[in-house]
Design an enzyme around this catalytic site. Sequence first.
Site, mmCIF file in Angstrom:
data_model
loop_
_atom_site.group_PDB
_atom_site.id
_atom_site.type_symbol
_atom_site.label_atom_id
_atom_site.label_comp_id
_atom_site.label_asym_id
_atom_site.label_seq_id
_atom_site.Cartn_x
_atom_site.Cartn_y
_atom_site.Cartn_z
ATOM 1 N N ARG A 164 0.682 -1.087 -0.042
ATOM 2 C CA ARG A 164 -0.201 0.074 -0.014
ATOM 3 C C ARG A 164 0.745 1.047 -0.129
ATOM 4 O O ARG A 164 1.538 1.323 0.847
ATOM 5 C CB ARG A 164 -0.950 -0.131 1.229
ATOM 6 C CG ARG A 164 -1.855 0.895 1.383
ATOM 7 C CD ARG A 164 -2.967 1.073 0.308
ATOM 8 N NE ARG A 164 -4.187 1.978 0.445
ATOM 9 C CZ ARG A 164 -4.417 2.844 -0.133
ATOM 10 N NH1 ARG A 164 -3.766 3.009 -1.353
ATOM 11 N NH2 ARG A 164 -5.629 3.640 0.010
ATOM 12 N N GLY A 165 0.941 1.799 -1.108
ATOM 13 C CA GLY A 165 1.896 2.966 -1.272
ATOM 14 C C GLY A 165 1.642 3.955 -0.245
ATOM 15 O O GLY A 165 2.765 4.689 0.024
ATOM 16 N N ASP A 204 1.259 4.231 2.841
ATOM 17 C CA ASP A 204 1.971 4.191 4.230
ATOM 18 C C ASP A 204 3.340 3.320 4.024
ATOM 19 O O ASP A 204 3.921 3.038 4.944
ATOM 20 C CB ASP A 204 1.309 3.617 5.114
ATOM 21 C CG ASP A 204 0.421 2.347 4.893
ATOM 22 O OD1 ASP A 204 0.716 1.836 3.635
ATOM 23 O OD2 ASP A 204 -0.512 1.678 5.677
ATOM 24 N N THR A 205 3.852 3.098 2.953
ATOM 25 C CA THR A 205 5.091 2.296 2.906
ATOM 26 C C THR A 205 6.083 2.815 1.869
ATOM 27 O O THR A 205 7.315 2.661 1.681
ATOM 28 C CB THR A 205 5.017 0.965 2.364
ATOM 29 O OG1 THR A 205 3.873 0.677 0.968
ATOM 30 C CG2 THR A 205 4.006 -0.046 3.401
ATOM 31 N N ARG A 206 5.593 3.700 0.944
ATOM 32 C CA ARG A 206 6.353 4.076 -0.168
ATOM 33 C C ARG A 206 7.746 4.728 0.343
ATOM 34 O O ARG A 206 8.631 4.598 -0.327
ATOM 35 C CB ARG A 206 5.712 5.005 -1.135
ATOM 36 C CG ARG A 206 6.178 5.192 -2.684
ATOM 37 C CD ARG A 206 5.366 6.341 -3.434
ATOM 38 N NE ARG A 206 3.871 5.883 -3.397
ATOM 39 C CZ ARG A 206 3.755 4.928 -4.492
ATOM 40 N NH1 ARG A 206 4.531 4.359 -5.305
ATOM 41 N NH2 ARG A 206 2.568 4.749 -4.563
ATOM 42 N N GLY A 223 -9.356 2.344 -7.270
ATOM 43 C CA GLY A 223 -10.739 2.467 -7.791
ATOM 44 C C GLY A 223 -10.596 1.428 -9.073
ATOM 45 O O GLY A 223 -11.904 0.773 -9.115
ATOM 46 N N GLU A 225 -5.032 -7.821 -5.949
ATOM 47 C CA GLU A 225 -3.485 -8.312 -6.230
ATOM 48 C C GLU A 225 -3.217 -9.608 -5.245
ATOM 49 O O GLU A 225 -2.874 -10.706 -5.838
ATOM 50 C CB GLU A 225 -2.418 -7.356 -5.610
ATOM 51 C CG GLU A 225 -1.962 -6.543 -6.760
ATOM 52 C CD GLU A 225 -0.844 -5.632 -6.318
ATOM 53 O OE1 GLU A 225 -0.454 -4.747 -6.978
ATOM 54 O OE2 GLU A 225 -0.500 -5.742 -4.981
#
Length: 620
Positions: A16-17, A19-21, A48, A82
Amino acid sequence: MASSPSITYDVFLSFRGTDTRRGILSHLVKAFNQKQIETYVDYMLREGTEISHSLLTAIEQSQISLIIFSQDYASSRWCLDELVTIMKCRKQNGQIAIPVFYEVDPSWVRHQKGSYQDAFANHEKTSSQDKVQIWRQALNQAANLSGLHSSNFGNDAEFIEEIVKRVLQRLNQAYQCDPKEFVGIHEPIAELESVLCRESKAVLVVGLWGMGGIGKTTLASNIFNRLQYEFQGVCFLENVRERVQRYGMTHLKKELLSKLLEEKDVVPFIMPDGITNFAKRRLSRKAILLVLDDVNDPDQLEDLCGRGFEWFGPTTRIIVTTRDKHVLLVKQVDHIHEVKPLNDDESLKLFNLNAFKQNYDIERDQDHAELAMKLVTYANGIPLALKVLGSSLYGRSKEEWESQLSKLEKIPHVKIQNILRVSYNDLDRHDQNIFLYIACFFETDNAEQIKCLLDSCGYSTAIGLRNLHDKALISIAPKSMAMHDLIRDMGREVVREESPSNPGNRSRLWDPVDIYEVLKYNRGTETVESITFDMKNIDMYLSLHPRAFARMYKLKFLRISCSWTRHGECLLRVPQGIESLSDELRLLEWNACPLKSLPSSFCAENLVKLMMMDSGLEKL
């Protein structure tokens, strides 16, 4: 399990970008790049819409899917889709899935609690119940897999290091070598791993010893591949003997330090007599796995590891492969493992894998079964020979197999010979001569008799035999001595090359056809030092000329085994007697000798052993 698609990526990252990117993801991708792990990372905003076909393909073409479960992971429908695809690939294709729980409790993921409960409350408002249930099931399945939890580590750096280590381990297992590389080495690997994994208060060193082509490097590389991810520093230095000769020791020392210290410029750490104390301190703090392949001099170990392996700490494990056992004895390694030939079943399996490129049932192929067994017998358990011979016959006809077998009876395979001859070339002239005498004359004699006879010729045989044994050229038991057939053939080829077209100009004669021609046409010369003539395969009469041995005045060892016709007639005749024999003779064995006496000119002062069984001798 369904057939897996072709692999393009080592790792697919699901994350999940938001909170981790900028945190763990960026550091993890950098760590993967440093370890040359091919990683698929989709940096596009994914909100979406349904996941794209290209992304689905990327998941399917990855060896591992690494799922980073974070606080906000479940809020993304994209991430959940995913995950569903990843779990489907795991079930259908056997893909590896590793969950990583980053600042989130695994029970939240497993049972959709905490932030995951909030995310699913929203999903139930906008998505169908069937879809939501599929996502819940996927989360539950993934959370039950063996994974890694950030709360078990002191900081992100330690956490990332462990993730990379786990991924490397799983990739190594997935990308195991071709099955043919593993024939006959499962037990040795298990034995050596148990030695390498035991606790030690100092660096632990294991030596793999055996003849050329026996599989020392294959065994070492498999162990290295299996264990390397448990260490902080690893290095596999191949062909130390050859590379020292070609590039010099400094070149190898730079390569070793560069890999272990992870520095590009290591010149400041190298001293004329070793390395700097700071470099030693750094090495001693790391858990290191080091393989030094094909070492032939104890000084090479000292140059690359320090005296007594002092550069390294107690968590270091070193594997040394060598053809010379003395190298390991001098350096007092902790464990010496003798790599032995394959048994008959293993030999046939390895040969078939190379000759047919698959597990082939040779017993059903009558055209090739008997020929295969003869070729396997010729190789006598040596993996190199089995691979070379098998590969050379791949796709060949039965007639070509027969032709190859016939050729091998006359000329050893050059590729096999070149590997084996390295050990011979390492001997000094004294030990080379002892080796050639054994290969061409003393093959069936015991060590004590060889010592007695060669000592009488001025050789220091005891140390010579020990050197040959340590270099895996012979094996010595209390009452016997043996030499592998391929090593014997290598020695005989060395002698044959002294004079390829004229056997009478070679130092040692053993081939009955060659000896028949030399004696029949009186072509012997002063070069000949030994003759062992077994006539059982010569179905022809031979009448010796009185001066058959006259020019062979350096002849030291003569062994003749006569043969008879069906009517009891000896095939070897001496109608006019023998005028002379070499005064250098130490051994004279001549069964069924037709002579009534030895030549009057013969001086027996140097004679050590005389055997004339069933001969016509009446007086010496």
